[in-house]
Every structure is written in structure tokens, then in C-alpha cells.
Design a protein around this motif. Structure first.
Motif, mmCIF file in Angstrom:
data_model
loop_
_atom_site.group_PDB
_atom_site.id
_atom_site.type_symbol
_atom_site.label_atom_id
_atom_site.label_comp_id
_atom_site.label_asym_id
_atom_site.label_seq_id
_atom_site.Cartn_x
_atom_site.Cartn_y
_atom_site.Cartn_z
ATOM 1 N N LEU A 1 -13.410 6.561 -15.457
ATOM 2 C CA LEU A 1 -13.516 5.909 -14.156
ATOM 3 C C LEU A 1 -14.276 6.823 -13.202
ATOM 4 O O LEU A 1 -14.005 8.023 -13.145
ATOM 5 N N SER A 2 -15.214 6.260 -12.461
ATOM 6 C CA SER A 2 -15.967 7.068 -11.507
ATOM 7 C C SER A 2 -16.193 6.271 -10.232
ATOM 8 O O SER A 2 -16.249 5.038 -10.246
ATOM 9 N N GLU A 3 -16.330 6.991 -9.133
ATOM 10 C CA GLU A 3 -16.543 6.353 -7.844
ATOM 11 C C GLU A 3 -17.988 5.872 -7.714
ATOM 12 O O GLU A 3 -18.919 6.611 -8.035
ATOM 13 N N PRO A 4 -18.194 4.648 -7.248
ATOM 14 C CA PRO A 4 -19.554 4.175 -7.006
ATOM 15 C C PRO A 4 -20.175 4.909 -5.829
ATOM 16 O O PRO A 4 -19.508 5.157 -4.826
ATOM 17 N N GLU A 5 -21.431 5.280 -5.978
ATOM 18 C CA GLU A 5 -22.127 6.007 -4.917
ATOM 19 C C GLU A 5 -22.762 5.006 -3.952
ATOM 20 O O GLU A 5 -23.958 4.716 -4.028
ATOM 21 N N VAL A 6 -21.951 4.471 -3.045
ATOM 22 C CA VAL A 6 -22.437 3.481 -2.089
ATOM 23 C C VAL A 6 -21.890 3.783 -0.698
ATOM 24 O O VAL A 6 -20.880 4.476 -0.548
ATOM 25 N N GLN B 1 -22.839 -4.846 4.894
ATOM 26 C CA GLN B 1 -24.029 -4.211 4.344
ATOM 27 C C GLN B 1 -23.623 -3.076 3.412
ATOM 28 O O GLN B 1 -22.733 -2.285 3.723
ATOM 29 N N VAL B 2 -24.282 -3.017 2.280
ATOM 30 C CA VAL B 2 -24.001 -1.976 1.290
ATOM 31 C C VAL B 2 -25.289 -1.248 0.975
ATOM 32 O O VAL B 2 -26.316 -1.869 0.708
ATOM 33 N N ARG B 3 -25.222 0.068 1.031
ATOM 34 C CA ARG B 3 -26.398 0.869 0.680
ATOM 35 C C ARG B 3 -26.067 1.722 -0.522
ATOM 36 O O ARG B 3 -25.075 2.458 -0.527
ATOM 37 N N ILE B 4 -26.872 1.607 -1.580
ATOM 38 C CA ILE B 4 -26.656 2.392 -2.787
ATOM 39 C C ILE B 4 -27.268 3.774 -2.589
ATOM 40 O O ILE B 4 -28.437 3.918 -2.273
ATOM 41 N N LYS B 5 -26.440 4.798 -2.760
ATOM 42 C CA LYS B 5 -26.928 6.169 -2.583
ATOM 43 C C LYS B 5 -27.794 6.606 -3.744
ATOM 44 O O LYS B 5 -28.844 7.186 -3.580
ATOM 45 N N ASN B 6 -27.328 6.344 -4.972
ATOM 46 C CA ASN B 6 -28.065 6.743 -6.185
ATOM 47 C C ASN B 6 -28.150 5.538 -7.109
ATOM 48 O O ASN B 6 -27.655 4.468 -6.796
ATOM 49 N N ASN B 7 -28.750 5.719 -8.271
ATOM 50 C CA ASN B 7 -28.752 4.641 -9.251
ATOM 51 C C ASN B 7 -27.311 4.346 -9.629
ATOM 52 O O ASN B 7 -26.568 5.222 -10.047
ATOM 53 N N ASP B 8 -26.927 3.118 -9.471
ATOM 54 C CA ASP B 8 -25.527 2.752 -9.675
ATOM 55 C C ASP B 8 -25.444 1.463 -10.441
ATOM 56 O O ASP B 8 -26.221 0.536 -10.194
ATOM 57 N N LYS B 9 -24.533 1.367 -11.381
ATOM 58 C CA LYS B 9 -24.373 0.117 -12.106
ATOM 59 C C LYS B 9 -23.373 -0.751 -11.357
ATOM 60 O O LYS B 9 -22.273 -0.350 -11.057
ATOM 61 N N GLN B 10 -23.785 -1.955 -11.012
ATOM 62 C CA GLN B 10 -22.915 -2.865 -10.295
ATOM 63 C C GLN B 10 -22.888 -4.186 -11.006
ATOM 64 O O GLN B 10 -23.844 -4.569 -11.613
ATOM 65 N N MET C 1 -16.231 -1.218 -6.908
ATOM 66 C CA MET C 1 -15.539 -0.260 -7.774
ATOM 67 C C MET C 1 -15.229 -0.889 -9.137
ATOM 68 O O MET C 1 -15.454 -0.272 -10.189
ATOM 69 N N ALA C 2 -14.730 -2.132 -9.133
ATOM 70 C CA ALA C 2 -14.368 -2.789 -10.387
ATOM 71 C C ALA C 2 -15.593 -3.033 -11.260
ATOM 72 O O ALA C 2 -15.577 -2.766 -12.478
ATOM 73 N N ARG C 3 -16.670 -3.508 -10.654
ATOM 74 C CA ARG C 3 -17.884 -3.792 -11.436
ATOM 75 C C ARG C 3 -18.537 -2.491 -11.920
ATOM 76 O O ARG C 3 -19.031 -2.423 -13.052
ATOM 77 N N HIS C 4 -18.543 -1.488 -11.093
ATOM 78 C CA HIS C 4 -19.130 -0.192 -11.468
ATOM 79 C C HIS C 4 -18.433 0.394 -12.696
ATOM 80 O O HIS C 4 -19.079 1.022 -13.543
ATOM 81 N N ASN C 5 -17.118 0.158 -12.793
ATOM 82 C CA ASN C 5 -16.347 0.706 -13.913
ATOM 83 C C ASN C 5 -16.074 -0.328 -15.005
ATOM 84 O O ASN C 5 -15.260 -0.091 -15.895
ATOM 85 N N GLY D 1 -8.993 2.796 -4.989
ATOM 86 C CA GLY D 1 -9.951 3.791 -5.442
ATOM 87 C C GLY D 1 -9.633 4.280 -6.840
ATOM 88 O O GLY D 1 -8.543 4.040 -7.384
ATOM 89 N N THR D 2 -10.562 4.987 -7.460
ATOM 90 C CA THR D 2 -10.381 5.413 -8.848
ATOM 91 C C THR D 2 -9.266 6.454 -9.003
ATOM 92 O O THR D 2 -8.646 6.533 -10.062
#
Length: 264
Positions: free
Chosen positions: A226-231, A255-264, A170-174, A137-138
């Protein structure tokens, strides 16, 4: 405490390859070898590589045997576990391996900034409900930055589809540069054959049960937010000790569900 544990603790007190420092001593006196692992222990300038949560030290010993031009330090809070690996290092007179009994959160007390070249995280508890305790984790990425050289490499080996999936996100999001990424290390190694011969006792058991081993590694730059992905990620059937249920070998990406707009 059993006599066997007491004997192991007594053995390790006399082992030059084992370092055990209570927090009270660290806080008051500090660790004398911080920033001096190369000169005072390994007596070379080779890369220093940590294995976090090393357990019995099988991977630390395996890596040190396979890569004599690198230095390895296994870290765990459970002293009775690392006794086995420490005995091997002592008996085989391995000058490029050591063990440190401490909490991972205390790494900056033992290592100077940039003193560590790589970090291995091998089969940790995925902490599916507690992101702050997740070793990929971050929160821990920020901690690793305090001791890791700029752009140092972090490796994860796991049998948990949840942790593997989370770590990739996490790696791709950051925007952390991925160096290797496979959900079936032994079936699809993708250029990482140099570590295929190193298997822990429990890792072989999981393979025998049909579990696939996942591997992912990335560079960790010293700068950048660094920020936590919202998934939300589908939990898997991981069990901390017995792995009580057999997870589906084909399940590489839950299965992955994106909570908010997230860069992956």
C-alpha cells in the motif's frame, strides 16, 4: 469534569455492553475477549462489524436494529458520547451490539487477525493537512488489515468532498476493489438503499443545509503493498464541529493535481 459526564461514566461502568480498558491494563494483561467475541459476547457466528469514531452510537444502533443477523461494535475514545447509544442497547436488550471505548490505533489489542468482517467509518475529521491521521489513509489500511478478514469490506460515509475524493484516489491507486461509489448518497444511491434509512442527528442537519452525503466502499485484501498517492486535493470548507461554512452542494470532485506519475 461536569457532574453529567461523571454520571455517564459511572453508568457505563455497570453496562455489560460497554468495554473500557486502560492501555496500562491492556499492555500487561491483554484483553480477555480478543479472538473470542463470537463465543464470549455475541454467542453466535454472525459477522462482526466495527464502527470507528461512533460518537453517540446512532449508526451502531441503527445498523444493529436493521441487521439482526450481524454483530456491531461502536468504537470511540469519547465515553460521554457513546453513553447515549449504550443506553439504547442496554434498554432495548440488543444482543448484537456493543461499545468499546478506546483509541482506533489500539484495535489489534482487542481483535484477533480475521475476527472482523467489515469496518464502517462514519463522518470522521478529514484531516486535510495530516494524511497519517486520515482514517482512510494507507497507515490505517495497514492497521485494519491486522484485524479484518482477507478481502473484508470498508465503508466510508462523509460530508467532506476532500475526504471522499482522497479516498477514491487512494483505493484506485492501490487497486482496492471498489464496491460502491457515490457523491450524493440520497440523490443517487447506486444500489445501497439498505442503509438510506439510517441517519445521525448531525447528518440530517447537514442534509437540511444542502450538503450532499458521500459514500464509498471497497474490499481490503490482506496482501499487497500500500502506498500513498502523490496528489494535491483542493481543501473544502469542512469544520470539525460546527461545519462553520456551507460547502457547495455541487462540489463532488475538488481539483486534483498529480505531483508525480501516479496510477489512478
Amino acid at each position: 469534569m461536569g457532574k453529567n459526564k461523571l454520571k455517564k461514566f459511572s453508568d457505563m461502568e455497570s453496562m455489560e455492553c460497554v468495554f473500557q480498558y486502560p492501555f496500562s491494563v491492556l499492555k500487561e494483561q491483554g484483553f480477555p475477549m480478543k479472538g473470542r467475541w463470537h463465543s464470549d459476547y455475541f454467542h453466535n457466528d454472525n459477522p462482526v462489524i466495527l464502527e470507528l469514531g461512533c460518537g453517540k452510537g446512532e449508526y451502531t444502533v441503527g445498523l444493529a436494529s436493521r441487521f439482526p443477523d450481524k454483530n456491531f461494535i461502536g468504537i470511540d475514545i469519547k465515553g460521554a458520547r457513546m453513553w447515549s447509544g449504550a443506553c439504547q442497547v442496554r434498554d432495548r436488550k440488543m444482543g448484537n451490539a456493543a461499545f468499546l471505548r478506546t483509541s482506533i490505533e489500539l484495535l489489534p489489542y482487542f481483535f484477533a487477525p480475521g475476527e472482523v468482517d467489515e469496518i464502517w467509518i462514519t463522518f470522521p475529521d478529514p484531516q486535510m493537512k495530516k494524511v497519517n491521521k486520515r482514517l482512510t489513509g494507507t497507515r490505517f489500511m495497514r492497521l485494519y488489515r491486522e484485524v479484518l478478514k482477507d478481502g473484508g469490506r470498508v465503508h466510508l460515509k462523509t460530508d467532506s468532498p476532500f475526504l471522499y475524493t482522497y479516498t477514491g484516489i487512494m483505493a484506485r491507486h492501490n487497486s482496492l476493489p471498489l464496491l460502491a461509489d457515490t457523491c450524493d448518497l440520497y440523490g443517487n444511491p447506486q444500489g445501497v438503499d439498505d442503509i438510506l434509512g439510517i441517519r445521525t442527528f448531525y447528518e440530517q442537519q447537514w442534509l437540511d443545509r444542502g450538503l450532499t452525503i458521500k459514500y464509498i466502499s471497497w474490499n481490503l485484501p490482506a496482501q499487497g503493498e500500500l502506498s500513498e498517492p502523490e496528489v494535491e486535493i483542493e481543501p473544502d470548507t469542512y469544520r470539525s464541529f460546527s461545519r462553520g461554512e456551507l460547502q457547495c452542494p455541487e462540489l463532488c470532485n475538488p481539483q486534483v493535481r498529480i505531483k508525480n506519475n501516479d496510477k489512478q
